[in-house]
Motif scaffolding. Structure first.
Motif, mmCIF file in Angstrom:
data_model
loop_
_atom_site.group_PDB
_atom_site.id
_atom_site.type_symbol
_atom_site.label_atom_id
_atom_site.label_comp_id
_atom_site.label_asym_id
_atom_site.label_seq_id
_atom_site.Cartn_x
_atom_site.Cartn_y
_atom_site.Cartn_z
ATOM 1 N N PRO A 87 0.794 -1.230 0.000
ATOM 2 C CA PRO A 87 0.000 0.000 0.000
ATOM 3 C C PRO A 87 0.829 1.284 0.000
ATOM 4 N N CYS A 88 2.020 1.252 0.656
ATOM 5 C CA CYS A 88 2.826 2.480 0.722
ATOM 6 C C CYS A 88 4.158 2.348 0.009
ATOM 7 N N GLY A 89 4.572 1.096 -0.307
ATOM 8 C CA GLY A 89 5.817 0.903 -1.030
ATOM 9 C C GLY A 89 7.073 0.909 -0.184
ATOM 10 N N HIS A 90 6.937 1.012 1.130
ATOM 11 C CA HIS A 90 8.097 1.039 2.002
ATOM 12 C C HIS A 90 8.427 -0.364 2.507
ATOM 13 N N SER A 91 9.666 -0.523 2.982
ATOM 14 C CA SER A 91 10.093 -1.812 3.501
ATOM 15 C C SER A 91 9.397 -2.100 4.821
ATOM 16 N N VAL A 92 9.279 -3.403 5.132
ATOM 17 C CA VAL A 92 8.573 -3.842 6.330
ATOM 18 C C VAL A 92 9.578 -4.146 7.434
ATOM 19 N N GLU A 93 9.312 -3.664 8.611
ATOM 20 C CA GLU A 93 10.131 -3.934 9.777
ATOM 21 C C GLU A 93 9.203 -4.247 10.941
ATOM 22 N N PRO A 94 9.045 -5.532 11.294
ATOM 23 C CA PRO A 94 8.149 -5.881 12.403
ATOM 24 C C PRO A 94 8.617 -5.233 13.708
ATOM 25 N N VAL A 95 7.680 -4.661 14.437
ATOM 26 C CA VAL A 95 7.998 -4.056 15.722
ATOM 27 C C VAL A 95 6.964 -4.506 16.741
ATOM 28 N N LEU A 96 7.372 -4.494 17.997
ATOM 29 C CA LEU A 96 6.474 -4.825 19.092
ATOM 30 C C LEU A 96 5.997 -3.534 19.726
ATOM 31 N N VAL A 97 4.678 -3.368 19.802
ATOM 32 C CA VAL A 97 4.133 -2.124 20.325
ATOM 33 C C VAL A 97 3.183 -2.399 21.483
ATOM 34 N N CYS A 98 2.986 -1.388 22.290
ATOM 35 C CA CYS A 98 2.025 -1.449 23.380
ATOM 36 C C CYS A 98 0.620 -1.429 22.795
ATOM 37 N N GLY A 99 -0.223 -2.351 23.240
ATOM 38 C CA GLY A 99 -1.575 -2.422 22.704
ATOM 39 C C GLY A 99 -2.416 -1.212 23.019
ATOM 40 N N ALA A 100 -2.113 -0.490 24.094
ATOM 41 C CA ALA A 100 -2.907 0.670 24.488
ATOM 42 C C ALA A 100 -2.391 1.962 23.858
ATOM 43 N N ARG A 101 -1.053 2.155 23.923
ATOM 44 C CA ARG A 101 -0.478 3.432 23.477
ATOM 45 C C ARG A 101 0.105 3.360 22.074
ATOM 46 N N GLN A 102 0.232 2.151 21.519
ATOM 47 C CA GLN A 102 0.790 1.979 20.176
ATOM 48 C C GLN A 102 2.186 2.589 20.050
ATOM 49 N N VAL A 103 2.990 2.420 21.103
ATOM 50 C CA VAL A 103 4.376 2.878 21.063
ATOM 51 C C VAL A 103 5.294 1.674 21.150
ATOM 52 N N HIS A 104 6.487 1.837 20.602
ATOM 53 C CA HIS A 104 7.463 0.756 20.576
ATOM 54 C C HIS A 104 7.861 0.367 21.990
ATOM 55 N N VAL A 105 7.958 -0.960 22.218
ATOM 56 C CA VAL A 105 8.395 -1.451 23.525
ATOM 57 C C VAL A 105 9.695 -2.223 23.359
#
Length: 200
Positions: A176-194
């Motif tokens: 959809p955006c053409g950028h590379s994928v980098e899996p990250v783990l995020v907080c389910g409530a704040r959607q910030v990287h953990v």
């Protein structure tokens, strides 16, 4: 490929062999004891004394014997090299028994055992596609499809820490955006990287 993942690139997962020599579990080749049989404990040591085979894989059920944990249970599914490769092929759209040996070079007896195990674990399920003679294909359950993020993370980890000499390998692109994928783990409530230091 499963329709849910049709837009994603093929995954190149490395073969994995889990070795726990302190458990004294030994795997013997087809021309040795019991054609692929896994022997544990004193029985394995006795056969080793006779010069049969070398340590290859440990019985994964032993991982939860002393301290059952979620990671140990997950390794019972993906910790076996053939299980992980069968799952990779399944994510690429392979469903029928006869197609797995062509893709993986796996013996039919080993394939039958692993497919039965993955079905028993609720990762795959059989679905009939022919009545006479009756034939089935193996498709993902919801539980099995949930393994995709794990497989994707394994690919990204391998590209970073175990790069191939043949080039960059699989390129993961978010269409959809053409950028590379980098899996990250995020907080389910704040959607910030953990990170490990922010988790208790």
């Amino acid at each position: 490929m499963h329709p849910q993942f049709a837009h994603l690139p093929r995954l190149d997962l490395p073969e994995r062999v889990v070795e726990l020599p302190d458990l004294h579990a030994r795997h013997y080749p087809a021309d040795g004891v019991g054609a692929g049989e896994v022997l544990v404990g004193a029985q394995a040591r006795d056969q080793a004394d006779l010069g049969h085979g070398v340590v290859r894989t440990s019985e994964l059920s032993l991982l939860t014997r002393r301290r059952p944990r979620s990671m140990a249970h997950t390794l019972q599914v993906i910790g076996d090299r053939w299980n992980s490769l069968i799952l990779r092929s399944s994510l690429h759209g392979i469903k029928r028994f006869d197609d797995f040996p062509t893709d993986l070079g796996i013996a039919e007896s080993v394939l039958s055992q692993r497919l039965s195990r993955l079905t028993e674990l609720g990762v795959l399920t059989q679905r009939g596609y022919q009545v006479n003679p009756p034939r089935h294909e193996y498709v993902f359950t919801e539980k099995g499809l949930a393994l995709y993020p794990i497989c994707l993370s394994m690919v990204v980890w391998g590209k970073r820490w175990l790069p191939s000499d043949g080039g960059p390998g699989t390129v993961l692109e978010h269409k959809p955006c053409g950028h590379s994928v980098e899996p990250v783990l995020v907080c389910g409530a704040r959607q910030v990287h953990v990170s490990p230091d922010t988790i208790t």
